[in-house]
Design a protein around this motif. Structure first.
Motif, short mmCIF file in Angstrom:
data_model
loop_
_atom_site.label_atom_id
_atom_site.label_comp_id
_atom_site.label_asym_id
_atom_site.label_seq_id
_atom_site.Cartn_x
_atom_site.Cartn_y
_atom_site.Cartn_z
N ASP A 196 -31.63 57.64 63.11
CA ASP A 196 -31.47 56.28 63.64
C ASP A 196 -31.70 55.25 62.53
O ASP A 196 -32.49 55.48 61.61
N SER A 197 -31.04 54.12 62.65
CA SER A 197 -31.13 53.09 61.61
C SER A 197 -32.53 52.55 61.40
O SER A 197 -32.85 52.05 60.34
N ASP A 198 -33.40 52.68 62.40
CA ASP A 198 -34.77 52.16 62.26
C ASP A 198 -35.79 53.24 61.93
O ASP A 198 -36.99 53.02 62.06
N HIS A 199 -35.33 54.39 61.44
CA HIS A 199 -36.28 55.47 61.14
C HIS A 199 -37.16 55.10 59.96
O HIS A 199 -36.81 54.27 59.12
N ALA A 200 -38.32 55.72 59.89
CA ALA A 200 -39.24 55.51 58.77
C ALA A 200 -39.29 56.79 57.94
O ALA A 200 -39.05 57.88 58.45
N ILE A 230 -26.34 54.19 72.52
CA ILE A 230 -26.53 55.13 71.42
C ILE A 230 -27.03 54.35 70.20
O ILE A 230 -26.43 53.37 69.79
N PRO A 231 -28.15 54.82 69.61
CA PRO A 231 -28.67 54.11 68.43
C PRO A 231 -27.72 54.24 67.24
O PRO A 231 -27.03 55.24 67.08
N ARG A 232 -27.69 53.21 66.44
CA ARG A 232 -26.87 53.20 65.24
C ARG A 232 -27.49 54.12 64.19
O ARG A 232 -28.68 54.08 63.96
N PRO A 233 -26.68 54.96 63.52
CA PRO A 233 -27.24 55.83 62.48
C PRO A 233 -27.59 55.03 61.23
O PRO A 233 -27.03 53.97 60.97
N CYS A 234 -28.51 55.56 60.46
CA CYS A 234 -28.97 54.92 59.23
C CYS A 234 -27.80 54.69 58.27
O CYS A 234 -27.60 53.59 57.79
N GLY A 235 -27.08 55.75 57.94
CA GLY A 235 -25.92 55.63 57.08
C GLY A 235 -26.21 55.59 55.59
O GLY A 235 -25.30 55.54 54.77
N GLU A 236 -27.51 55.62 55.18
CA GLU A 236 -27.86 55.65 53.76
C GLU A 236 -27.25 56.89 53.13
O GLU A 236 -27.26 57.96 53.72
N THR A 237 -26.68 56.75 51.95
CA THR A 237 -26.06 57.89 51.29
C THR A 237 -26.79 58.24 50.00
O THR A 237 -27.51 57.44 49.43
N SER A 238 -26.58 59.47 49.59
CA SER A 238 -27.15 59.98 48.36
C SER A 238 -26.26 61.13 47.91
O SER A 238 -25.51 61.69 48.71
N LEU A 239 -26.35 61.47 46.63
CA LEU A 239 -25.60 62.63 46.14
C LEU A 239 -26.50 63.84 46.14
O LEU A 239 -27.69 63.75 45.87
N ASN A 240 -25.90 65.01 46.43
CA ASN A 240 -26.68 66.24 46.30
C ASN A 240 -26.56 66.74 44.87
O ASN A 240 -25.91 66.11 44.03
N SER A 241 -27.18 67.86 44.56
CA SER A 241 -27.19 68.35 43.18
C SER A 241 -25.80 68.71 42.66
O SER A 241 -25.59 68.76 41.46
N GLY A 242 -24.86 68.93 43.55
CA GLY A 242 -23.48 69.21 43.15
C GLY A 242 -22.64 67.96 42.99
O GLY A 242 -21.47 68.02 42.64
N GLY A 243 -23.24 66.80 43.26
CA GLY A 243 -22.52 65.54 43.13
C GLY A 243 -21.75 65.14 44.38
O GLY A 243 -20.99 64.18 44.36
N PHE A 244 -21.96 65.86 45.49
CA PHE A 244 -21.28 65.52 46.74
C PHE A 244 -22.13 64.57 47.56
O PHE A 244 -23.35 64.70 47.63
N ARG A 245 -21.47 63.61 48.20
CA ARG A 245 -22.17 62.59 48.97
C ARG A 245 -22.67 63.18 50.29
O ARG A 245 -21.99 63.93 50.95
#
Length: 105
Positions: free
Chosen positions: A23-27, A2-17
């Motif tokens: 996949d970790s190698d996505h472009a 199973i490929p490792r997920p990217c895991g990059e995080t960001s907040l949405n407009s409500g401030g929720f992560r």
């Protein structure tokens, strides 16, 4: 395997992560479980600096977007928002970016 997920995080407009489930190698853009996408922070940072860099210092803290006016006497000196769209909206309310840097519609 199973490929490792990217895991990059960001907040949405409500401030929720939200977390990228691709996949970790996505472009390209990141995508959360709900199918909502967002651009990589480096791409957004370059765009914001091109549009607002003459008047503001723009930074990505790893979770929040920050713009600090270069003029210490400016009435609206600091803006902190969870998304780049919200940051740009705040900046537009107080100033306009350079004409040549405005996105074409």
């Amino acid at each position: 395997m199973i490929p490792r997920p990217c895991g990059e995080t960001s907040l949405n407009s409500g401030g929720f992560r939200r977390t990228c489930v691709l996949d970790s190698d996505h472009a390209g853009d990141h995508e959360d479980l709900d199918g909502r996408t967002w651009q990589p922070p480096g791409t957004v940072l370059a765009r914001l600096r091109a549009a607002w860099g003459d008047t503001h210092r723009i930074a990505w803290t790893g979770s929040l977007w920050v713009a600090v006016h270069r003029d210490p006497a400016a009435s609206w000196r600091t803006h902190v928002e969870p998304t780049p769209a919200q940051l740009e909206d705040r900046l537009r309310r107080h100033e306009a970016p350079r004409a040549e840097s405005r996105p074409r519609r």
